[in-house]
Design a protein around this motif. Structure first.
Motif, PDB file in Angstrom:
ATOM      1  N   ASN A  90      49.147   7.160  24.737  1.00  0.00           N
ATOM      2  CA  ASN A  90      48.045   6.340  24.248  1.00  0.00           C
ATOM      3  C   ASN A  90      46.807   6.581  25.120  1.00  0.00           C
ATOM      4  O   ASN A  90      46.862   7.303  26.112  1.00  0.00           O
ATOM      5  CB  ASN A  90      48.431   4.858  24.169  1.00  0.00           C
ATOM      6  CG  ASN A  90      48.692   4.221  25.524  1.00  0.00           C
ATOM      7  OD1 ASN A  90      48.088   4.590  26.535  1.00  0.00           O
ATOM      8  ND2 ASN A  90      49.593   3.244  25.556  1.00  0.00           N
ATOM      9  N   SER A  91      45.713   5.985  24.770  1.00  0.00           N
ATOM     10  CA  SER A  91      44.463   6.320  25.448  1.00  0.00           C
ATOM     11  C   SER A  91      44.341   5.703  26.833  1.00  0.00           C
ATOM     12  O   SER A  91      43.478   6.111  27.624  1.00  0.00           O
ATOM     13  CB  SER A  91      43.264   5.900  24.588  1.00  0.00           C
ATOM     14  OG  SER A  91      43.234   4.501  24.381  1.00  0.00           O
ATOM     15  N   TYR A  92      45.206   4.746  27.175  1.00  0.00           N
ATOM     16  CA  TYR A  92      45.101   4.109  28.486  1.00  0.00           C
ATOM     17  C   TYR A  92      45.299   5.123  29.609  1.00  0.00           C
ATOM     18  O   TYR A  92      44.671   5.019  30.666  1.00  0.00           O
ATOM     19  CB  TYR A  92      46.142   2.991  28.605  1.00  0.00           C
ATOM     20  CG  TYR A  92      45.950   2.120  29.827  1.00  0.00           C
ATOM     21  CD1 TYR A  92      44.951   1.154  29.858  1.00  0.00           C
ATOM     22  CD2 TYR A  92      46.770   2.261  30.942  1.00  0.00           C
ATOM     23  CE1 TYR A  92      44.761   0.347  30.979  1.00  0.00           C
ATOM     24  CE2 TYR A  92      46.597   1.466  32.064  1.00  0.00           C
ATOM     25  CZ  TYR A  92      45.586   0.509  32.076  1.00  0.00           C
ATOM     26  OH  TYR A  92      45.392  -0.276  33.187  1.00  0.00           O
ATOM     27  N   GLY A  93      46.148   6.096  29.393  1.00  0.00           N
ATOM     28  CA  GLY A  93      46.415   7.087  30.416  1.00  0.00           C
ATOM     29  C   GLY A  93      45.515   8.291  30.374  1.00  0.00           C
ATOM     30  O   GLY A  93      45.809   9.319  31.006  1.00  0.00           O
ATOM     31  N   ALA A 125      37.925   5.079  32.975  1.00  0.00           N
ATOM     32  CA  ALA A 125      38.951   5.384  33.976  1.00  0.00           C
ATOM     33  C   ALA A 125      38.887   6.839  34.402  1.00  0.00           C
ATOM     34  O   ALA A 125      38.381   7.704  33.679  1.00  0.00           O
ATOM     35  CB  ALA A 125      40.335   5.071  33.417  1.00  0.00           C
ATOM     36  N   LEU A 126      39.433   7.096  35.587  1.00  0.00           N
ATOM     37  CA  LEU A 126      39.743   8.436  36.066  1.00  0.00           C
ATOM     38  C   LEU A 126      41.256   8.530  36.180  1.00  0.00           C
ATOM     39  O   LEU A 126      41.922   7.546  36.502  1.00  0.00           O
ATOM     40  CB  LEU A 126      39.111   8.704  37.432  1.00  0.00           C
ATOM     41  CG  LEU A 126      37.624   8.389  37.600  1.00  0.00           C
ATOM     42  CD1 LEU A 126      37.184   8.718  39.022  1.00  0.00           C
ATOM     43  CD2 LEU A 126      36.804   9.150  36.584  1.00  0.00           C
ATOM     44  N   VAL A 127      41.806   9.716  35.928  1.00  0.00           N
ATOM     45  CA  VAL A 127      43.248   9.919  36.022  1.00  0.00           C
ATOM     46  C   VAL A 127      43.500  11.173  36.847  1.00  0.00           C
ATOM     47  O   VAL A 127      42.808  12.183  36.691  1.00  0.00           O
ATOM     48  CB  VAL A 127      43.888  10.066  34.620  1.00  0.00           C
ATOM     49  CG1 VAL A 127      45.400  10.294  34.746  1.00  0.00           C
ATOM     50  CG2 VAL A 127      43.603   8.834  33.770  1.00  0.00           C
ATOM     51  N   THR A 128      44.496  11.100  37.725  1.00  0.00           N
ATOM     52  CA  THR A 128      44.827  12.257  38.563  1.00  0.00           C
ATOM     53  C   THR A 128      46.319  12.262  38.858  1.00  0.00           C
ATOM     54  O   THR A 128      46.991  11.222  38.756  1.00  0.00           O
ATOM     55  CB  THR A 128      44.036  12.247  39.880  1.00  0.00           C
ATOM     56  OG1 THR A 128      44.292  13.459  40.594  1.00  0.00           O
ATOM     57  CG2 THR A 128      44.432  11.063  40.751  1.00  0.00           C
ATOM     58  N   ARG A 145      45.969   6.071  37.783  1.00  0.00           N
ATOM     59  CA  ARG A 145      44.760   5.691  37.054  1.00  0.00           C
ATOM     60  C   ARG A 145      43.840   4.871  37.950  1.00  0.00           C
ATOM     61  O   ARG A 145      44.277   3.968  38.653  1.00  0.00           O
ATOM     62  CB  ARG A 145      45.135   4.881  35.815  1.00  0.00           C
ATOM     63  CG  ARG A 145      43.974   4.512  34.894  1.00  0.00           C
ATOM     64  CD  ARG A 145      44.506   3.700  33.712  1.00  0.00           C
ATOM     65  NE  ARG A 145      43.510   3.518  32.673  1.00  0.00           N
ATOM     66  CZ  ARG A 145      42.628   2.506  32.620  1.00  0.00           C
ATOM     67  NH1 ARG A 145      42.619   1.587  33.590  1.00  0.00           N
ATOM     68  NH2 ARG A 145      41.762   2.419  31.620  1.00  0.00           N
ATOM     69  N   TYR A 146      42.547   5.194  37.887  1.00  0.00           N
ATOM     70  CA  TYR A 146      41.502   4.473  38.627  1.00  0.00           C
ATOM     71  C   TYR A 146      40.601   3.844  37.576  1.00  0.00           C
ATOM     72  O   TYR A 146      39.778   4.507  36.940  1.00  0.00           O
ATOM     73  CB  TYR A 146      40.732   5.461  39.508  1.00  0.00           C
ATOM     74  CG  TYR A 146      39.643   4.891  40.386  1.00  0.00           C
ATOM     75  CD1 TYR A 146      39.915   4.495  41.690  1.00  0.00           C
ATOM     76  CD2 TYR A 146      38.331   4.813  39.933  1.00  0.00           C
ATOM     77  CE1 TYR A 146      38.896   4.027  42.517  1.00  0.00           C
ATOM     78  CE2 TYR A 146      37.311   4.335  40.736  1.00  0.00           C
ATOM     79  CZ  TYR A 146      37.603   3.942  42.038  1.00  0.00           C
ATOM     80  OH  TYR A 146      36.585   3.476  42.857  1.00  0.00           O
TER      81      TYR A 146
END
Length: 628
Positions: A469-472, A552-555, A606-607
């Motif tokens: 989903n878009s949260y990640g 958000a940023l994801v890494t 997630r940030y």
């Protein structure tokens, strides 16, 4: 006069011309075709440029290992537990064990690996089903209980076994080889022909025959290769070939005109690799008379260039859709295709012989190394024109809404892939507006890619996954709502302005969010090649009522707060600095792990950047620069 076969109306299959079957039968050799000479021809095998030490080490390790056990309970567990690993891990380990032993024996040819190879082959031939449990269970385990049909597992198992047969027919012995041929007929060829020509079998099991996804190419590629190598009768081989060619046309329709594959690079390797396997094996088996590339040579050329154009920088690629991070293109596919179509002038990756995808790929790859045929089309012009120079700075897949921005010099500064698109893609993620940032060859800010598949993955519960989903994904959350799924959840391209210095790609992603009163959700990507390079993501929201707004940023790495409005994203020692600007609006930061199992391993983090108060109009801008 040509006659078209009357096919069952329920299947909606394409007609196959009977004259084509007769022609193909006449072009095929009387005996089954092997592509590499048998391993007994040592002058050929000994001259191959192989890493023999690694191949033999892998074979020795396989021979010393315990043959994985497969039980009925393991196969039937999927419908109870929803997890495929208990069966699929040993199922695939048997496959890899057999492949490594067969390649090792063919390379060395001293009989050292034969006992364990024969033992493994016999175990595979005894398996009740070659269909993956997660594909058989939903249909009531029909293959397991004795009604064969073809899925990805059957296609790969049969083609791998056929390759081993072609290399090692004499040392394997007449009885085992006869059984291999019999099982390929029983499990693969006869059920396929019965369905395609006679309508025998439920369409539910054979949906892939007319699909536009990797299933079409993988199943048809495996069936075709196994048939050409293991089936004696030319007419049977011709009937399979005519149907395979006719239905492979649909697979090519699944790509955009400029060759974009929404399933991702991993499925390019898998799906287009099997298309190449099928095309190359048919081309050679008919001495060039059946050329599947001619179904749509321009489309084939576009799809072939996809991995060269989707590369972000320094062999790093985005994990859009169900793709694992750190996937790279299969080099043998690209090298095969340079003989057939024109490719961009980038340097092709180094080829290494591997059995990762099965022995049939290896067989075609090895046979390429023994051939001196001239290319049909010169791979690339020596002098790059202005278009090629521009393509080195960026790749724009206009229909898919995907752009790759690159620095002037590879490896220096940031490089980025960004996407618009829609949320009804093959192997879809709800990821309209997502992006991936590369620095020094490392994937720093990412779309985290695919989750480890479970029963949930391909059901109505798919988007419970925090990485599907878009949260990640590095995209907004608006009014507490994630992106919706479906073709209407799409980005509208507002601006695509590219220069040698600055590229700007602007999309309106409002339609991806089921939010009443949302008037505009504009996302602008600005890539600047001046200096050390920078990449800016600007989100602008307008609504008729106050709504919450965050991004958000994801890494797969970590975050380090440097200042209130500045954070470093760090992965494997490489840093990218993000400066956050909300035009003075207060915001909160929340860090959290996305607790999903990724196909490529690792843990996504997630940030979140959330405005404190609801807004009717607001903007959040994040500017990324290389860190020190």
């Amino acid at each position: 006069m040509s006659q078209t076969l009357i096919l069952p109306a329920h299947s909606k299959l394409l007609g196959v011309d009977t004259d084509a079957i007769r022609d193909i039968a006449g072009w095929l050799e009387t005996s089954p075709r092997t592509f590499m000479p048998p391993a007994s021809q040592r002058s050929v095998w000994d001259s191959l440029p192989l890493d023999r030490a690694t191949i033999l080490e892998d074979a020795e390790e396989a021979a010393a290992s315990v043959l994985p056990e497969l039980t009925d309970e393991m196969y039937l567990d999927f419908m109870k537990s929803g997890r495929r690993e208990a069966f699929c891990i040993p199922f695939n380990e048997r496959f890899i064990r057999m492949a490594r032993l067969a390649l090792g024996e063919a390379v060395e040819y001293r009989g050292r690996f034969l006992p364990e190879l024969i033992r493994t082959l016999e175990a595979i031939l005894e398996e009740k089903s070659w269909v993956y449990t997660m594909h058989d269970g939903p249909y009531g385990y029909h293959a397991f209980y004795g009604t064969p049909y073809v899925d990805l597992g059957v296609a790969m198992r049969s083609s791998a076994i056929a390759a081993a047969l072609g290399w090692l027919e004499v040392p394997l012995g007449k009885a085992l080889c006869a059984r291999i041929r019999s099982e390929i007929r029983r499990r693969v060829v006869d059920p396929y022909l019965a369905y395609v020509y006679d309508g025998v079998g439920k369409r539910d099991w054979w949906w892939w025959v007319t699909a536009k996804t990797n299933w079409n190419s993988v199943c048809h590629g495996g069936i075709m290769y196994a048939t050409l190598v293991a089936v004696d009768e030319p007419l049977v081989r011709a009937r399979v070939a005519a149907a395979v060619v006719r239905h492979s046309e649909l697979y090519l329709q699944g790509f955009t005109p400029d060759g974009y594959i929404s399933e991702g690079l991993g499925y390019w390797n898998y799906g287009f690799g099997h298309f190449t396997l099928m095309a190359e094996s048919l081309l050679r088996a008919t001495k060039g008379r059946v050329d599947v590339y001619d179904l749509d040579r321009d489309k084939v050329a576009a799809v072939a260039s996809y991995p060269l154009r989707i590369e972000i920088d320094s062999s790093a690629y985005p994990a859009f859709s169900d793709c694992a991070l750190n996937v790279v293109p299969e080099a043998w596919i690209l090298h095969s295709l340079t003989k057939r179509v024109e490719l961009p002038s980038q340097t092709l990756p180094t080829v290494a012989v591997t059995v990762a995808q099965g022995l049939s790929f290896t067989d075609i790859h090895l046979s390429l190394l023994t051939q001196t045929e001239s290319a049909k089309v010169v791979a690339a012009a020596e002098a790059a024109d202005e278009t090629e120079a521009s393509d080195r700075l960026r790749s724009y897949f206009e229909t898919a809404g995907v752009v790759v921005f690159r620095p002037r010099t590879s490896g220096e500064g940031l490089a980025v892939a960004a996407k618009g698109g829609h949320n009804d893609e093959m192997h879809n993620h709800n990821d309209v507006g997502a992006y991936t940032i590369v620095s020094q060859g490392k994937l720093i800010v990412v779309d985290p890619g695919a989750e480890l598949y479970t029963r949930r993955t391909f059901t109505e519960r798919r988007y419970e996954s925090l990485v599907l989903n878009s949260y990640g994904h590095p995209v907004p959350v608006i009014d507490g709502k994630l992106q919706s799924t479906g073709p209407a959840a799409a980005a509208e391209t507002v601006k695509a302005a590219f220069t040698d210095t600055v590229d700007e790609f602007q999309i309106d992603i409002a339609d991806a969010y089921p939010v009443d009163g949302l008037q505009k959700a504009m996302r602008t990507f600005i890539y600047d090649r001046t200096g050390a390079t920078s990449f800016t993501v600007r989100d602008e929201l307008t609504a008729s009522r106050p709504v919450s707004f965050s991004t958000a940023l994801v890494t797969l790495g970590s975050f380090e707060q440097l200042e209130p409005n500045r954070v470093a994203v760090i992965y494997e020692g490489v840093r990218v600095v993000a400066d956050i600007d909300t035009n003075g609006l207060l915001y909160d930061i929340q860090e959290e792990d996305l607790k999903e199992d990724l196909i490529g391993g690792g843990q996504a983090r997630r940030y979140g950047i959330s405005l404190k108060d609801p807004v009717t109009k607001a903007g959040i801008t994040i500017r990324f620069t290389p860190g020190k």
